[in-house]
Design a protein around this motif. Structure first.
Motif, PDB file in Angstrom:
ATOM      1  N   ASP A 186       0.808  -1.217   0.000  1.00  0.00           N
ATOM      2  CA  ASP A 186       0.000   0.000   0.000  1.00  0.00           C
ATOM      3  C   ASP A 186       0.848   1.277   0.000  1.00  0.00           C
ATOM      4  N   TYR A 187       2.166   1.126   0.063  1.00  0.00           N
ATOM      5  CA  TYR A 187       3.066   2.272   0.093  1.00  0.00           C
ATOM      6  C   TYR A 187       3.819   2.385  -1.226  1.00  0.00           C
ATOM      7  N   ASN A 188       4.257   3.588  -1.532  1.00  0.00           N
ATOM      8  CA  ASN A 188       5.063   3.846  -2.722  1.00  0.00           C
ATOM      9  C   ASN A 188       6.528   3.621  -2.348  1.00  0.00           C
ATOM     10  N   ILE A 189       7.041   2.449  -2.691  1.00  0.00           N
ATOM     11  CA  ILE A 189       8.422   2.110  -2.364  1.00  0.00           C
ATOM     12  C   ILE A 189       9.208   1.998  -3.669  1.00  0.00           C
ATOM     13  N   ASP A 235      16.662   5.731   1.061  1.00  0.00           N
ATOM     14  CA  ASP A 235      15.727   6.746   0.569  1.00  0.00           C
ATOM     15  C   ASP A 235      16.051   7.048  -0.886  1.00  0.00           C
ATOM     16  N   GLU A 236      15.199   6.580  -1.773  1.00  0.00           N
ATOM     17  CA  GLU A 236      15.416   6.781  -3.208  1.00  0.00           C
ATOM     18  C   GLU A 236      14.806   8.100  -3.708  1.00  0.00           C
ATOM     19  N   ASP A 284       9.475   8.353  -2.317  1.00  0.00           N
ATOM     20  CA  ASP A 284       9.737   7.034  -1.755  1.00  0.00           C
ATOM     21  C   ASP A 284       9.261   7.009  -0.295  1.00  0.00           C
ATOM     22  N   GLU A 285       8.390   6.066   0.032  1.00  0.00           N
ATOM     23  CA  GLU A 285       7.861   5.967   1.396  1.00  0.00           C
ATOM     24  C   GLU A 285       8.604   4.943   2.247  1.00  0.00           C
ATOM     25  N   TRP A 286       9.655   4.330   1.706  1.00  0.00           N
ATOM     26  CA  TRP A 286      10.429   3.373   2.481  1.00  0.00           C
ATOM     27  C   TRP A 286      11.020   3.996   3.750  1.00  0.00           C
ATOM     28  N   PRO A 287      11.530   5.239   3.738  1.00  0.00           N
ATOM     29  CA  PRO A 287      12.090   5.803   4.971  1.00  0.00           C
ATOM     30  C   PRO A 287      11.094   5.787   6.138  1.00  0.00           C
ATOM     31  N   GLU A 336      11.946   3.620   9.593  1.00  0.00           N
ATOM     32  CA  GLU A 336      11.965   4.181  10.952  1.00  0.00           C
ATOM     33  C   GLU A 336      11.122   3.334  11.901  1.00  0.00           C
ATOM     34  N   LYS A 337       9.979   2.851  11.443  1.00  0.00           N
ATOM     35  CA  LYS A 337       9.137   1.991  12.274  1.00  0.00           C
ATOM     36  C   LYS A 337       9.855   0.679  12.588  1.00  0.00           C
ATOM     37  N   ILE A 338      10.582   0.141  11.612  1.00  0.00           N
ATOM     38  CA  ILE A 338      11.355  -1.085  11.842  1.00  0.00           C
ATOM     39  C   ILE A 338      12.430  -0.839  12.895  1.00  0.00           C
TER      40      ILE A 338
END
Length: 75
Positions: free
Chosen positions: A39-42, A49-50, A54-57, A61-63
């Motif tokens: 559901d996220y734009n990765i 962080d691309e 990019d929503e991976w950052p 952080e949650k990880i």
């Protein structure tokens, strides 16, 4: 982390499995948060962080902040 290939709100067997784990953790007094990765734009790439939305950052952080990480994948 729910790594199903199905975007919300599609029914996911992986989500059903996670719900069982969340219920067990709740009985033990452990709070849970489920992130449905699809559901996220990765963005594809090798950095944390691309850029360009990019929503991976946010997920990373949650990880880093969690004490228990469960990764559920489809089989």
């Amino acid at each position: 982390m729910n790594c199903t290939l199905k975007k919300s709100p599609q029914i996911s067997n992986t989500h059903a499995l996670i719900d069982k784990a969340v219920a067990i953790f709740k009985e033990l007094g452990v709070g849970s948060e489920v992130i449905r990765v699809v559901d996220y734009n990765i963005a594809f790439g090798v950095s944390s962080d691309e850029g360009n939305g990019d929503e991976w950052p946010f997920i990373l952080e949650k990880i880093k902040d969690c004490n228990i990480l469960v990764i559920a994948t489809p089989i």
